[in-house]
Design a protein around this motif. Structure first.
Motif, PDB file in Angstrom:
ATOM      1  N   LYS A 147       0.299  -1.194  -0.095  1.00  9.86           N
ATOM      2  CA  LYS A 147      -0.441  -0.130  -0.015  1.00  9.86           C
ATOM      3  C   LYS A 147       0.938   1.446  -0.021  1.00  9.86           C
ATOM      4  CE  LYS A 147      -3.636  -1.960   0.391  1.00  9.86           C
ATOM      5  NZ  LYS A 147      -5.229  -1.930  -0.609  1.00  9.86           N
ATOM      6  N   LYS A 148       0.219   2.424  -0.608  1.00  8.68           N
ATOM      7  CA  LYS A 148       0.764   3.306  -0.738  1.00  8.68           C
ATOM      8  C   LYS A 148       1.102   4.354   1.061  1.00  8.68           C
ATOM      9  CE  LYS A 148      -0.020   4.864  -5.488  1.00  8.68           C
ATOM     10  NZ  LYS A 148      -0.841   5.563  -6.602  1.00  8.68           N
ATOM     11  N   ALA A 149       2.385   5.129   1.224  1.00  6.68           N
ATOM     12  CA  ALA A 149       2.541   6.026   2.096  1.00  6.68           C
ATOM     13  C   ALA A 149       0.526   6.058   2.597  1.00  6.68           C
ATOM     14  CB  ALA A 149       3.388   6.893   2.527  1.00  6.68           C
ATOM     15  N   ASP A 150       0.180   6.732   1.738  1.00  9.93           N
ATOM     16  CA  ASP A 150      -1.205   8.047   2.532  1.00  9.93           C
ATOM     17  C   ASP A 150      -2.275   6.829   2.541  1.00  9.93           C
ATOM     18  OD1 ASP A 150       0.287  10.417   1.643  1.00  9.93           O
ATOM     19  OD2 ASP A 150      -0.463  10.798   0.019  1.00  9.93           O
ATOM     20  N   ASP A 151      -1.630   5.403   2.248  1.00  9.04           N
ATOM     21  CA  ASP A 151      -3.045   4.493   2.687  1.00  9.04           C
ATOM     22  C   ASP A 151      -2.624   3.702   4.117  1.00  9.04           C
ATOM     23  OD1 ASP A 151      -5.000   5.618   0.408  1.00  9.04           O
ATOM     24  OD2 ASP A 151      -3.492   4.426  -1.378  1.00  9.04           O
ATOM     25  N   MET A 152      -1.846   4.057   4.449  1.00 10.82           N
ATOM     26  CA  MET A 152      -1.597   3.600   4.915  1.00 10.82           C
ATOM     27  C   MET A 152      -2.654   3.943   6.068  1.00 10.82           C
ATOM     28  SD  MET A 152       0.709   1.081   4.491  1.00 10.82           S
ATOM     29  CE  MET A 152       1.777   0.791   5.662  1.00 10.82           C
ATOM     30  N   PRO A 153      -2.688   3.179   7.428  1.00 11.11           N
ATOM     31  CA  PRO A 153      -3.140   3.047   9.073  1.00 11.11           C
ATOM     32  C   PRO A 153      -2.105   4.588   9.616  1.00 11.11           C
ATOM     33  CG  PRO A 153      -3.652   1.052   8.829  1.00 11.11           C
ATOM     34  CD  PRO A 153      -1.969   1.344   7.624  1.00 11.11           C
ATOM     35  N   LYS A 154      -3.187   5.762  10.033  1.00  9.53           N
ATOM     36  CA  LYS A 154      -2.029   6.533  10.626  1.00  9.53           C
ATOM     37  C   LYS A 154      -2.307   6.947  11.864  1.00  9.53           C
ATOM     38  CE  LYS A 154      -1.385   8.395   6.570  1.00  9.53           C
ATOM     39  NZ  LYS A 154       0.128   8.569   6.263  1.00  9.53           N
ATOM     40  N   ASP A 155      -1.935   7.773  12.696  1.00  9.67           N
ATOM     41  CA  ASP A 155      -2.031   7.973  14.593  1.00  9.67           C
ATOM     42  C   ASP A 155      -3.360   9.256  14.666  1.00  9.67           C
ATOM     43  OD1 ASP A 155       0.332   6.098  14.837  1.00  9.67           O
ATOM     44  OD2 ASP A 155       1.496   8.391  15.438  1.00  9.67           O
ATOM     45  N   SER A 156      -3.759   8.506  15.636  1.00 10.47           N
ATOM     46  CA  SER A 156      -4.369   8.937  16.646  1.00 10.47           C
ATOM     47  C   SER A 156      -4.973   9.737  17.621  1.00 10.47           C
ATOM     48  CB  SER A 156      -5.495   8.270  17.008  1.00 10.47           C
ATOM     49  OG  SER A 156      -6.750   7.187  15.549  1.00 10.47           O
ATOM     50  N   LEU A 157      -5.515  10.762  18.140  1.00 10.01           N
ATOM     51  CA  LEU A 157      -5.192  11.706  19.498  1.00 10.01           C
ATOM     52  C   LEU A 157      -6.360  11.081  20.252  1.00 10.01           C
ATOM     53  CD1 LEU A 157      -3.626  14.175  20.305  1.00 10.01           C
ATOM     54  CD2 LEU A 157      -5.544  15.389  20.446  1.00 10.01           C
ATOM     55  N   PHE A 158      -5.473  11.044  21.270  1.00  8.14           N
ATOM     56  CA  PHE A 158      -6.340  10.988  22.527  1.00  8.14           C
ATOM     57  C   PHE A 158      -6.344  12.432  23.649  1.00  8.14           C
ATOM     58  CE2 PHE A 158      -2.802   8.965  24.624  1.00  8.14           C
ATOM     59  CZ  PHE A 158      -3.266   9.939  26.182  1.00  8.14           C
ATOM     60  N   ILE A 159      -7.620  12.421  24.162  1.00 12.18           N
ATOM     61  CA  ILE A 159      -7.655  13.211  24.942  1.00 12.18           C
ATOM     62  C   ILE A 159      -8.362  12.784  26.877  1.00 12.18           C
ATOM     63  CG2 ILE A 159      -8.689  16.012  26.041  1.00 12.18           C
ATOM     64  CD1 ILE A 159      -8.591  16.039  22.861  1.00 12.18           C
ATOM     65  N   LEU A 160      -8.663  12.492  27.071  1.00  5.39           N
ATOM     66  CA  LEU A 160      -8.287  11.925  28.767  1.00  5.39           C
ATOM     67  C   LEU A 160      -8.254  13.393  30.162  1.00  5.39           C
ATOM     68  CD1 LEU A 160      -9.245  10.048  30.272  1.00  5.39           C
ATOM     69  CD2 LEU A 160      -7.020   9.937  31.491  1.00  5.39           C
ATOM     70  N   GLN A 161     -10.085  13.447  30.346  1.00  7.72           N
ATOM     71  CA  GLN A 161     -10.747  14.596  31.081  1.00  7.72           C
ATOM     72  C   GLN A 161     -10.180  13.058  32.248  1.00  7.72           C
ATOM     73  OE1 GLN A 161     -14.225  15.945  32.086  1.00  7.72           O
ATOM     74  NE2 GLN A 161     -13.227  17.913  31.810  1.00  7.72           N
ATOM     75  N   LEU A 162      -8.882  14.278  33.519  1.00  6.19           N
ATOM     76  CA  LEU A 162      -8.276  13.071  34.009  1.00  6.19           C
ATOM     77  C   LEU A 162      -9.562  12.593  35.660  1.00  6.19           C
ATOM     78  CD1 LEU A 162      -5.386  14.828  34.229  1.00  6.19           C
ATOM     79  CD2 LEU A 162      -5.555  12.380  33.664  1.00  6.19           C
ATOM     80  N   ALA A 163     -10.919  13.880  35.655  1.00 10.36           N
ATOM     81  CA  ALA A 163     -11.180  14.005  36.889  1.00 10.36           C
ATOM     82  C   ALA A 163     -11.779  12.877  36.595  1.00 10.36           C
ATOM     83  CB  ALA A 163     -11.927  15.155  37.492  1.00 10.36           C
ATOM     84  N   SER A 164     -12.928  12.513  35.503  1.00 11.11           N
ATOM     85  CA  SER A 164     -13.817  11.789  34.882  1.00 11.11           C
ATOM     86  C   SER A 164     -13.830  10.932  34.130  1.00 11.11           C
ATOM     87  CB  SER A 164     -14.926  13.132  33.888  1.00 11.11           C
ATOM     88  OG  SER A 164     -14.228  12.910  32.616  1.00 11.11           O
ATOM     89  N   GLY A 165     -12.496  10.586  34.010  1.00 15.25           N
ATOM     90  CA  GLY A 165     -12.186   9.253  33.140  1.00 15.25           C
ATOM     91  C   GLY A 165     -13.182   9.728  31.608  1.00 15.25           C
ATOM     92  N   LYS A 166     -13.265  10.725  31.393  1.00 13.61           N
ATOM     93  CA  LYS A 166     -14.134  10.937  29.675  1.00 13.61           C
ATOM     94  C   LYS A 166     -12.720  10.487  28.860  1.00 13.61           C
ATOM     95  CE  LYS A 166     -16.047  14.219  26.681  1.00 13.61           C
ATOM     96  NZ  LYS A 166     -17.490  15.013  26.515  1.00 13.61           N
ATOM     97  N   LEU A 167     -13.051  10.000  27.558  1.00 13.42           N
ATOM     98  CA  LEU A 167     -12.207   9.493  26.827  1.00 13.42           C
ATOM     99  C   LEU A 167     -12.544  10.488  25.273  1.00 13.42           C
ATOM    100  CD1 LEU A 167      -9.024   8.802  26.178  1.00 13.42           C
ATOM    101  CD2 LEU A 167     -10.054   6.420  25.424  1.00 13.42           C
ATOM    102  N   GLU A 168     -11.420  11.036  24.569  1.00 10.77           N
ATOM    103  CA  GLU A 168     -12.454  11.337  22.869  1.00 10.77           C
ATOM    104  C   GLU A 168     -11.038  10.642  21.974  1.00 10.77           C
ATOM    105  OE1 GLU A 168     -12.831  15.732  20.815  1.00 10.77           O
ATOM    106  OE2 GLU A 168     -12.287  15.491  23.333  1.00 10.77           O
ATOM    107  N   LYS A 169     -10.893  10.539  20.689  1.00 12.63           N
ATOM    108  CA  LYS A 169     -10.439  10.572  20.126  1.00 12.63           C
ATOM    109  C   LYS A 169     -10.392  10.926  18.951  1.00 12.63           C
ATOM    110  CE  LYS A 169      -9.965   5.420  21.702  1.00 12.63           C
ATOM    111  NZ  LYS A 169      -9.822   4.007  21.883  1.00 12.63           N
ATOM    112  N   LEU A 170      -9.693  11.338  18.457  1.00 15.70           N
ATOM    113  CA  LEU A 170      -9.840  12.581  17.119  1.00 15.70           C
ATOM    114  C   LEU A 170      -8.492  11.650  15.909  1.00 15.70           C
ATOM    115  CD1 LEU A 170      -9.294  16.296  17.938  1.00 15.70           C
ATOM    116  CD2 LEU A 170     -11.008  14.690  17.560  1.00 15.70           C
ATOM    117  N   PRO A 171      -9.418  10.972  14.868  1.00 17.62           N
ATOM    118  CA  PRO A 171      -8.411  10.560  13.813  1.00 17.62           C
ATOM    119  C   PRO A 171      -7.317  11.198  13.065  1.00 17.62           C
ATOM    120  CG  PRO A 171      -9.918  10.680  13.158  1.00 17.62           C
ATOM    121  CD  PRO A 171     -10.548  11.299  14.190  1.00 17.62           C
ATOM    122  N   ARG A 172      -7.123  10.536  12.378  1.00 18.51           N
ATOM    123  CA  ARG A 172      -5.374  10.561  10.851  1.00 18.51           C
ATOM    124  C   ARG A 172      -4.856  12.068  11.674  1.00 18.51           C
ATOM    125  NH1 ARG A 172      -5.434   8.907   6.651  1.00 18.51           N
ATOM    126  NH2 ARG A 172      -4.738  10.250   5.218  1.00 18.51           N
TER     127      ARG A 172
END
Length: 936
Positions: free
Chosen positions: A112-137
């Motif tokens: 597969k080409k580099a652009d088609d490879m899986p990419k990193d995501s981002l997580f944002i964890l709210q420490l007090a509540s444990g709420k987890l948010e993720k953003l792709p690519r």
């Protein structure tokens, strides 16, 4: 059944179950390496309320564990998490989530080409509540370092939109050409957010008030630009536009200014012209500095390769100036074809550096810059650095009007054989640019004291710490009058001995803390003879090494009002721990914690007493423990490698013995689990300088980069002995024999060693000693020598290709320890070269020497192998293509591990030899088979 019989039966069942459990443990295999975990990136919030770290297998997907300090069992697990940070407000943890490694491998197999490879995501964890948010690519992210609750997220390139198959009239939209992508800037709680397209780079101000971002060109429209975003108002303001590139963008400490370097020359331009721009955030005004600006050195230009730094009070901007481009007629001659151009290296005797060094350092030399400063208020530019003042050293935080500069140019020509050349040290005045020579040919690396009242360094020629008072221009010997040595007491090479280091200055420059081998001294430069031993000599008295623990990572000076926490290491039994004492030296150090462990990586919360520290032994993984400045209670937080409980692991014993010349030495004896001294075990002997201080170090099972993996061999019922070696100058080979053989005999005397089945293995300097020993003794049944020097006469004139340095210094001053030139001491070179006595060898040898070795010339391994082959002695040479001194590629390390174990199992355990030993690996079979199969 009576009670006694019932009790006996129960006791028998208990012992039987324990024996069964012990029998269920297995030996390590080469398949265990990939899953063996290590811990990294441990962090604690400033308030000490939350902790996190990354756990990674050697090959596979890592994960993060984040949890409240008071509740380490309540962990938030982030699968495949890495590169995380706590936010400045202690409210969130933010990091990346990597794609599954197996998924990436499948995609690679599918080409597969580099652009088609899986990419990193981002997580944002709210420490007090444990709420987890993720953003792709996600490509990258940033957080303000000091305050604010903001995040900037830079996304990967968007995949091209495909045409709708149902609409044959509509074509797929052709993406515009740009290397910029979308940037999301938002508050961490999501209440505020902004998006910007085609962003190339970005960054927050330290205080979190602003963010800068640069737009990349789009379809060569000359529309690159740089903006700042006011995070309190949401206003985005244009700073500059229509340049080809913007780089080195930096806010001043309190966001008063923004500086950057830009050019409007083509990206393909060989000689781009850059300008330095300074933008006033409040006034929205900009000023520029170009190569024609008054104050720039003659023949200089603004360089994008220099760092941009502001002083802490935001009145000065430091930047780099390089020599202007030279027009070389031959290089610019367009009538010459590439195949007609001469490719040549000329080695000149007059050169300061030999050609290989110049070639290794070529990129650095081409990007060489000389420090300049802009006085922001007046607009005056002052040139500070020059070809004489090559290196002007700025402190981490620039608060003073002076800096030190140094150069070793007058002495550089001797560096191939004298690595302890001196350097001239100058004091540079930022206001005037004037420089004053304060030390000529100094044998140390000078630094400024915290308040810039003194320059100080260790004078290795005098074995003393010295200070130079800037006001009086007086040189002061700080340690010569004190009753203990400050040089390395165990130093045993022909070079000048080093020192034990200094800890820094008290906040008012009233004193400096300096270490001897064991203790800590507070020395007033105005009265060095009245120095105070803060540890009251208890270190030397009990052979305990005391060192101050730095509790603030951003410390610039030592506050005598803060806690003085000391690490402690007992040189005799290798126990370690922590003590406390005072800065007045009136009380003896008070023990807080001392145990049979190794402690490392102490990290304190910035605004509380909470602490993280790692603890290990040979058996215990270096897990993270939680405590505070009292060290009264340690709570284990991590649990690395639970699978180890099912593995035969073994133990380690500290061995004390005497060398042949009577020198007391120590060594480490690693013993198989359930070691029985009445049985006989094969024994491996590994050595490299001194290793006994690593008694409590954990050693992970891992593929071999060059040396035997101790846990693997111990788990597979080998004894492994690691002796210390003390050297006599001019006699490196005999010194090894003098120390190693008595150590082996001491271990044999303890029982349990199969004397008929012992082997030695070493790499590099250890490989040399292996080669020497097998010409002196037939005590060992097999030997492994990695990257061995066997002919000092040819190696002396060789090159360390990794640095481009001549190897002369190695023999005249450092590890090889001859202590003179080849023509001064020819017999020493001959007598310490095992090549000339290879005819005495009766020991089968496995050599590894790789063809890209940058430290030991590859032909040394060839010389050894060819001598043994010519003498019809059993020998094998493993040459990993394109590999350096120690193996870098994991696939090759795994391969070496298999071959080492097969080789030693054959000779020490009587296992069948593998086909690569009996048949070899013909060149026509290279890459087609590994020949691990055992011969019949």
């Amino acid at each position: 059944m009576n009670k006694i019989n019932s009790f006996l039966l129960a006791l028998i069942l208990v012992f039987a179950s324990q024996n069964l459990f012990a029998q269920q443990k297995r030996s390590l295999t080469h398949a265990d390496y990939d899953g063996w975990e290590s811990l990294s990136s441990e962090k604690i919030t400033k308030n000490g309320q939350y902790v996190g770290y990354q756990i990674s297998p050697q090959d596979g997907d890592s994960h993060l564990e984040i949890f409240p300090y008071k509740s380490p069992s309540t962990k938030a697990l982030i699968p495949r998490g890495l590169g995380f940070s706590f936010t400045a407000d202690d409210a969130f943890a933010v990091g990346k989530i990597a794609p599954q490694k197996d998924s990436v491998k499948v995609m690679k197999l599918k080409k597969k080409k580099a652009d088609d490879m899986p990419k990193d995501s981002l997580f944002i964890l709210q420490l007090a509540s444990g709420k987890l948010e993720k953003l792709p690519r996600v490509k990258s992210f940033a957080l303000p370092s000091e305050k604010g609750s903001w995040i900037a997220v830079h996304f990967e390139k968007e995949l091209p939109t495909k045409a709708d198959p149902a609409d044959s009239t509509k074509k797929a939209e052709k993406p515009k050409k740009t290397d910029g992508t979308k940037l999301l800037v938002r508050s961490l709680d999501g209440a505020k957010s902004w998006e910007f397209e085609r962003v190339k780079n970005f960054g927050f101000a330290q205080n979190g008030d602003f963010l800068h971002y640069t737009l990349a060109e789009e379809d060569t429209l000359d529309n690159a630009a740089i903006y700042i975003l006011n995070l309190s108002t949401g206003e985005s303001k244009l700073v500059h536009e229509k340049m080809t590139t913007y780089s080195n963008v930096s806010f001043s400490p309190q966001s008063k200014h923004l500086a950057f370097i830009a050019t409007d020359d083509s990206l393909k331009a060989k000689k781009p012209v850059h300008a330095l721009h300074l933008y006033s955030v409040s006034a929205s005004s900009i000023s520029s500095i170009e190569k024609s600006t008054a104050g720039i050195m003659s023949g200089g230009r603004i360089s994008p390769d220099g760092n941009i730094r502001f002083s802490e009070d935001e009145t000065r901007l430091f930047f780099g100036v390089a020599k202007d481009y030279v027009d070389y007629a031959y290089a610019n001659d367009t009538t010459i074809l590439d195949e007609e151009r001469v490719s040549l290296d000329i080695w000149g005797w007059q050169d300061a550096e030999i050609q290989p060094m110049q070639l290794v350092n070529r990129n650095t030399a081409e990007k060489k810059t000389y420090l300049s400063v802009l006085e922001i208020g007046s607009g005056e530019v002052i040139q500070l650095g020059s070809e004489i003042l090559e290196n002007v050293s700025l402190e981490n935080k620039i608060t003073k009007d002076v800096a030190l500069a140094s150069t070793d140019s007058p002495y550089r020509r001797a560096y191939s054989w004298d690595i302890q050349i001196g350097r001239d040290v100058y004091l540079v005045d930022f206001k005037t640019g004037n420089s004053t020579l304060i030390a000529e040919n100094a044998s140390g690396f000078a630094r400024l004291s915290s308040e810039a009242k003194y320059a100080y360094w260790y004078d290795s020629r005098d074995s003393s710490w010295v200070a130079y008072e800037l006001a009086s221009k007086a040189k002061i010997n700080l340690t010569k009058a004190l009753p203990v040595p400050f040089f390395e007491e165990l130093h045993d090479s022909p070079s000048l001995p080093g020192n034990y280091g200094s800890e820094g200055w008290l906040s008012d420059d009233s004193a400096i803390l300096i270490y001897d081998r064991f203790d800590i001294w507070k020395i007033d430069p105005k009265n060095p003879g009245a120095a105070v031993n803060l540890t009251r000599g208890e270190g030397r008295k009990s052979q305990m090494v005391f060192r101050r623990e730095r509790l603030r990572f951003d410390e610039t000076s030592i506050d005598p009002k803060e806690a003085l926490i000391l690490s402690a290491f007992n040189e005799n039994n290798k126990n370690s721990g922590f003590f406390t004492t005072t800065f007045d030296g009136k009380v003896a150090p008070k023990q807080l914690l001392m145990s049979a462990h190794r402690y490392a990586g102490l990290t304190k919360a910035k605004e509380s007493a909470q602490i993280l520290v790692r603890r290990s032994t040979y058996k215990e993984n270096p897990d993270v423990y939680l405590t505070d400045l009292t060290f009264k209670n340690l709570t284990k937080a991590s649990n690395l490698n639970p699978q180890q409980a099912n593995v035969k692991w073994g133990s380690v014993e500290l061995i004390s013995y005497l060398a042949n010349d009577g020198t007391p030495l120590q060594g480490l004896l690693f013993k198989p689990e359930g070691f029985d001294p009445t049985k006989k075990y094969p024994m491996m002997v590994y050595f490299y300088e001194r290793n006994s201080d690593t008694f409590h170090n954990y050693r992970a099972p891992a593929p071999s980069r060059s040396t035997i993996n101790i846990p693997y061999f111990v788990s597979n019922d080998y004894l492994v002995f690691v002796p210390d070696i003390k050297y006599d100058l001019g006699l490196p080979g005999p010194s090894a024999y003098n120390c190693i053989i008595p150590g082996v005999q001491a271990v044999i005397a303890k029982g349990g060693v199969d004397v008929a089945n012992m082997a030695i293995q070493g790499q590099s300097w250890g490989g040399y000693q292996v080669a020497h020993l097998i010409t002196r003794t037939n005590l060992f049944k097999a030997a492994g020598a990695g990257a061995p020097v066997v002919n000092m006469t040819s190696a002396y004139g060789g090159i360390r290709w990794g640095t481009g340095m001549s190897r002369m210094f190695q023999y005249e001053q450092t590890q090889s320890r001859i202590g003179g030139t080849l023509w001064e001491k020819p017999l020493y070179y001959l007598e310490n070269s095992p090549l000339f006595t290879m005819d005495r060898v009766e020991t089968p040898v496995l050599i590894m020497h790789n063809d890209a070795d940058g430290s030991v010339p590859w032909y040394q391994g060839i010389e050894m192998f060819m001598a043994l082959k010519r003498l019809d002695k059993p020998a094998w040479l493993l040459q990993y293509n394109g590999e350096d001194h120690n193996l870098v590629q994991r696939k090759n390390a795994k391969d070496l591990s298999v071959r080492l174990s097969q080789f030693f199992d054959h000779y020490l355990k009587g296992a069948p030899a593998p086909l690569w030993m009996t048949e070899g690996l013909p060149a026509v079979e290279k890459g087609k088979t590994l020949k691990y199969e055992l011969s019949n």
